[in-house]
Design an enzyme around this catalytic site. Structure first.
Site, mmCIF file in Angstrom:
data_model
loop_
_atom_site.group_PDB
_atom_site.id
_atom_site.type_symbol
_atom_site.label_atom_id
_atom_site.label_comp_id
_atom_site.label_asym_id
_atom_site.label_seq_id
_atom_site.Cartn_x
_atom_site.Cartn_y
_atom_site.Cartn_z
ATOM 1 N N HIS A 51 -18.109 1.299 -6.173
ATOM 2 C CA HIS A 51 -20.044 0.721 -6.742
ATOM 3 C C HIS A 51 -19.777 2.381 -7.284
ATOM 4 C CE1 HIS A 51 -19.674 -2.377 -4.839
ATOM 5 N NE2 HIS A 51 -21.043 -2.825 -5.046
ATOM 6 N N HIS A 52 -21.346 2.621 -8.613
ATOM 7 C CA HIS A 52 -21.433 3.925 -8.651
ATOM 8 C C HIS A 52 -21.242 5.004 -7.805
ATOM 9 C CE1 HIS A 52 -25.413 3.141 -6.422
ATOM 10 N NE2 HIS A 52 -25.335 1.803 -6.723
ATOM 11 N N LYS A 65 -23.627 5.290 -4.500
ATOM 12 C CA LYS A 65 -24.497 4.399 -3.313
ATOM 13 C C LYS A 65 -23.658 4.365 -1.973
ATOM 14 C CE LYS A 65 -22.338 -0.701 -2.314
ATOM 15 N NZ LYS A 65 -24.003 -0.918 -1.958
ATOM 16 N N GLY A 120 -37.168 1.210 -6.575
ATOM 17 C CA GLY A 120 -35.326 1.668 -6.659
ATOM 18 C C GLY A 120 -34.790 0.392 -7.532
#
Length: 267
Positions: free
Chosen positions: A157-158, A161, A13
């Site tokens: 966040h991206h 997520k 990851g």
């Protein structure tokens, strides 16, 4: 002195890649195993090449039992779904473990507490040194400002997520509740529609998921006269990876117990 052998769970990851890069440059620790899911397409790949560095000779494998045999300490940044099994195997093999998996339920957190009776564990919603300073500064600010300020928390966040609010934002909430002596019933999550005037004890949590933002967190304190903002903005995932490796090294001589990043950093 021989290096600490670190087995990494969730090695393919985003965080796994960053930890492999940090371990490759470490003077104290070395990657000893790289664990991926059983059905992972990356099984058999060299972990170093996958992570954008030179070949390590450590091949992605789904065999966590074998990883335990080859490792002194485990770091788990795998998906939430495999958490319970990973912890069970760590306990069975008496392996210290750093847990960076987010989105855990209260029941799963209780499993960590139970496991810490047998093995040493570092569990933190965020391994970054800077974020843990954010936690500490938030605690100090809340204790000083008390009820004279409205409190809001924002996490960004991206777009990939899955958990919301983030584990870091949830921990910021816990810090605020304790410092301000408030309860979960004082917390609201986002706003929509018509509301009465704000309750003075309200703590509001807000979330944005967009683009490729690694992780931004801000705690706002508002009074009629001034505004205080305490922020942390991650610019590279290595900040979390460095903290995770520090946590693993911290566990080297521990026999059991539950620790957090404040313990690791001595703050």
């Amino acid at each position: 002195m021989s290096k600490i052998k670190v087995g990494l769970i969730g090695a393919n990851g985003r965080m796994g890649k960053a930890i492999i890069q940090v371990l490759a440059a470490s003077q104290r620790s070395v990657l000893s195993a790289a664990v991926v899911k059983e059905d992972s397409v990356y099984s058999g790949f060299d972990s170093g090449i996958h992570s954008g560095i030179k070949e390590t000779g450590i091949i992605f494998s789904s065999d966590l039992e074998e990883a335990c045999k080859n490792s002194d300490i485990l770091i788990d940044f795998s998906a939430h779904t495999g958490f319970a099994k990973n912890l069970e195997i760590a306990v069975a093999n008496k392996k210290p473990i750093v847990i960076g998996t987010t989105g855990l339920s209260d029941s799963e957190k209780n499993q960590i507490k139970s496991a810490a009776i047998s093995i040493p564990i570092v569990f933190s919603p965020n391994m970054s040194v800077g974020v843990n300073l954010l936690f500490k500064l938030t605690e100090i600010a809340a204790k000083v400002l008390q009820d004279g300020f409205d409190v809001e928390v924002l996490d960004i966040h991206h777009r990939h997520k899955k958990d919301s609010p983030s584990g870091t934002a949830q921990h910021l909430k816990e810090v605020l509740l304790k410092a301000l002596e408030r309860k979960e019933e004082n917390v609201i999550y986002g706003r929509h529609g018509m509301y009465p005037e704000r309750d003075p004890k309200e703590i509001a949590m807000h979330t944005m998921r967009a683009g490729e933002v690694i992780g931004d967190h801000t705690v706002f304190f508002f009074s009629p006269e001034e505004r205080i903002e305490i922020s942390h903005k991650a610019q590279d995932r290595k900040t979390f990876a460095v903290g995770a490796v520090k946590a693993a090294e911290f566990l080297k001589d521990k026999t059991k117990g539950l620790y957090n990043m404040f313990d690791v950093l001595g703050i």
